[in-house]
Design an enzyme around this catalytic site. Sequence first.
Site, PDB file in Angstrom:
ATOM      1  N   GLU A  44     -23.496  59.512  -9.087  1.00 52.06           N
ATOM      2  CA  GLU A  44     -24.929  59.827  -9.084  1.00 52.06           C
ATOM      3  C   GLU A  44     -25.426  60.145 -10.496  1.00 52.06           C
ATOM      4  O   GLU A  44     -26.513  59.745 -10.880  1.00 52.06           O
ATOM      5  CB  GLU A  44     -25.233  60.986  -8.126  1.00 52.06           C
ATOM      6  CG  GLU A  44     -25.089  60.626  -6.659  1.00 52.06           C
ATOM      7  CD  GLU A  44     -26.092  59.551  -6.207  1.00 52.06           C
ATOM      8  OE1 GLU A  44     -27.129  59.398  -6.844  1.00 52.06           O
ATOM      9  OE2 GLU A  44     -25.805  58.871  -5.213  1.00 52.06           O
ATOM     10  N   TYR A 127     -33.100  65.343  -6.521  1.00 53.61           N
ATOM     11  CA  TYR A 127     -32.589  64.071  -5.992  1.00 53.61           C
ATOM     12  C   TYR A 127     -31.059  64.094  -5.936  1.00 53.61           C
ATOM     13  O   TYR A 127     -30.454  63.786  -4.896  1.00 53.61           O
ATOM     14  CB  TYR A 127     -33.062  62.861  -6.835  1.00 53.61           C
ATOM     15  CG  TYR A 127     -32.226  61.661  -6.478  1.00 53.61           C
ATOM     16  CD1 TYR A 127     -32.470  60.963  -5.301  1.00 53.61           C
ATOM     17  CD2 TYR A 127     -31.115  61.291  -7.252  1.00 53.61           C
ATOM     18  CE1 TYR A 127     -31.650  59.923  -4.895  1.00 53.61           C
ATOM     19  CE2 TYR A 127     -30.282  60.255  -6.858  1.00 53.61           C
ATOM     20  CZ  TYR A 127     -30.561  59.575  -5.688  1.00 53.61           C
ATOM     21  OH  TYR A 127     -29.729  58.567  -5.287  1.00 53.61           O
ATOM     22  N   ASP A 145     -35.081  57.756  -3.490  1.00 48.04           N
ATOM     23  CA  ASP A 145     -35.113  57.276  -4.871  1.00 48.04           C
ATOM     24  C   ASP A 145     -36.217  56.218  -4.990  1.00 48.04           C
ATOM     25  O   ASP A 145     -36.972  55.974  -4.037  1.00 48.04           O
ATOM     26  CB  ASP A 145     -33.736  56.751  -5.302  1.00 48.04           C
ATOM     27  CG  ASP A 145     -33.416  55.393  -4.702  1.00 48.04           C
ATOM     28  OD1 ASP A 145     -34.125  54.962  -3.759  1.00 48.04           O
ATOM     29  OD2 ASP A 145     -32.468  54.745  -5.181  1.00 48.04           O
ATOM     30  N   CYS A 199     -35.814  44.267  -0.847  1.00 53.96           N
ATOM     31  CA  CYS A 199     -37.223  44.615  -1.079  1.00 53.96           C
ATOM     32  C   CYS A 199     -37.391  45.050  -2.534  1.00 53.96           C
ATOM     33  O   CYS A 199     -37.762  46.178  -2.832  1.00 53.96           O
ATOM     34  CB  CYS A 199     -37.651  45.724  -0.121  1.00 53.96           C
ATOM     35  SG  CYS A 199     -39.433  45.963  -0.075  1.00 53.96           S
ATOM     36  N   CYS A 206     -38.530  38.662   1.794  1.00 55.19           N
ATOM     37  CA  CYS A 206     -38.973  39.000   3.146  1.00 55.19           C
ATOM     38  C   CYS A 206     -38.342  38.101   4.211  1.00 55.19           C
ATOM     39  O   CYS A 206     -38.164  38.538   5.355  1.00 55.19           O
ATOM     40  CB  CYS A 206     -40.497  38.921   3.222  1.00 55.19           C
ATOM     41  SG  CYS A 206     -41.311  39.994   2.025  1.00 55.19           S
ATOM     42  N   CYS A 209     -35.253  39.780   5.247  1.00 55.98           N
ATOM     43  CA  CYS A 209     -35.338  41.239   5.413  1.00 55.98           C
ATOM     44  C   CYS A 209     -35.110  41.624   6.882  1.00 55.98           C
ATOM     45  O   CYS A 209     -35.783  41.103   7.780  1.00 55.98           O
ATOM     46  CB  CYS A 209     -36.715  41.726   4.962  1.00 55.98           C
ATOM     47  SG  CYS A 209     -36.931  43.488   5.237  1.00 55.98           S
ATOM     48  N   CYS A 215     -42.718  45.383   9.183  1.00 51.37           N
ATOM     49  CA  CYS A 215     -43.307  45.689   7.867  1.00 51.37           C
ATOM     50  C   CYS A 215     -44.834  45.565   7.870  1.00 51.37           C
ATOM     51  O   CYS A 215     -45.392  44.483   8.088  1.00 51.37           O
ATOM     52  CB  CYS A 215     -42.705  44.761   6.815  1.00 51.37           C
ATOM     53  SG  CYS A 215     -43.390  45.034   5.178  1.00 51.37           S
TER      54      CYS A 215
HETATM   55  S1  SF4 Z   1     -40.648  42.443   4.820  1.00 52.48           S
HETATM   56 FE1  SF4 Z   1     -41.512  44.287   3.910  1.00 52.48          FE
HETATM   57  S2  SF4 Z   1     -39.782  45.715   3.695  1.00 52.48           S
HETATM   58 FE2  SF4 Z   1     -38.932  43.654   4.007  1.00 52.48          FE
HETATM   59  S3  SF4 Z   1     -38.624  42.799   1.949  1.00 52.48           S
HETATM   60 FE3  SF4 Z   1     -40.660  42.139   2.625  1.00 52.48          FE
HETATM   61  S4  SF4 Z   1     -42.031  43.703   1.805  1.00 52.48           S
HETATM   62 FE4  SF4 Z   1     -39.963  44.584   1.771  1.00 52.48          FE
END
Ligand code: SF4
Length: 307
Positions: A44, A127, A145, A199, A206, A209, A215
Amino acid sequence: MIITLGAMVANEISAVLNDWFRANARDLPWRDPETSAWGILVSEFMSQQTQVDRVIPHWEEWMARWPNPSDLAADAPGEAVRAWKRLGYPRRALWLHQAACQIAAEHGDEVPSDVEVLLSLTGIGPYTARAVAAFAFGSPEPVVDTNTRRVIARAVHGRAAAGMPAARDLDDMAALLPADPAEAAVFNAAAMELGAVVCTARKPACLTCPIAEFCEWRGSGFPDNAPTKRPKQAKFAGSDRQVRGLIMAAMRAATGPVSREDAVAAGAGVRAGVGGAQTGAEQAVRAYDSLIADGLIVEHEGSVRLP
Ligand code: SF4
């Protein structure tokens, strides 16, 4: 803005993201279940403002050389500074050495698990204290973070970016954390990982994701609605930071004390970056003085050396 997601959606996000993390987490050495709390604390410290790829070899070297806080505490702080090499922000090496001394002397050579006690150690802020409590001891603390903040801003608040850090960030994360402490610890790491590898700030992936269907930012067509942008970081070239780095590189390479003139000369080769009103030599003297003030180098009997 504190999260207003329904508990069911929050549960779904955390379940999906935790599954994704278990299958896709990068194989970082400090994620090995055998890693000690000390190893996690060192990771860390090293990872603050530093890319993981750069941290790995340094971390492995440190843990082989100083597997316990008392091992590091037994060496001079200058050895920590020397071994820090070019990781940047070398005051972290001094703080880590000081924290190792405190852990060895006051905590039986065991990293404390309590956030408040961790906060009493040198160089450990909110943190890092939460991250060590969560990742080393499985404590269900919200850990936030930059990467986590970006994921929450987009997925939950429908914003392109997170803006400046705020106290509410912890509330946002706490609202998403699963009730089960073990799952909460995984979710802290999973949200960070998603922000680090999927992200990302410039190119969110996306299509791959795992939480795309939840989202808000994606669902509303990726509006250009980022809050006030952060001020740009000053250029490194010509900065005092660069000059300090040159002086520290010379000090690390030296096998013994060097003269003040040689130390300053090591930093004077950079073209001064502020308005042209100062010379490289003036900037080098200022950088040298700041290193003395920070305790990263010490003057002794007419020469200068690592502490
Ligand atoms: S869908 Fe949303 S959370 Fe996923 S990578 Fe795209 S912007 Fe980021």
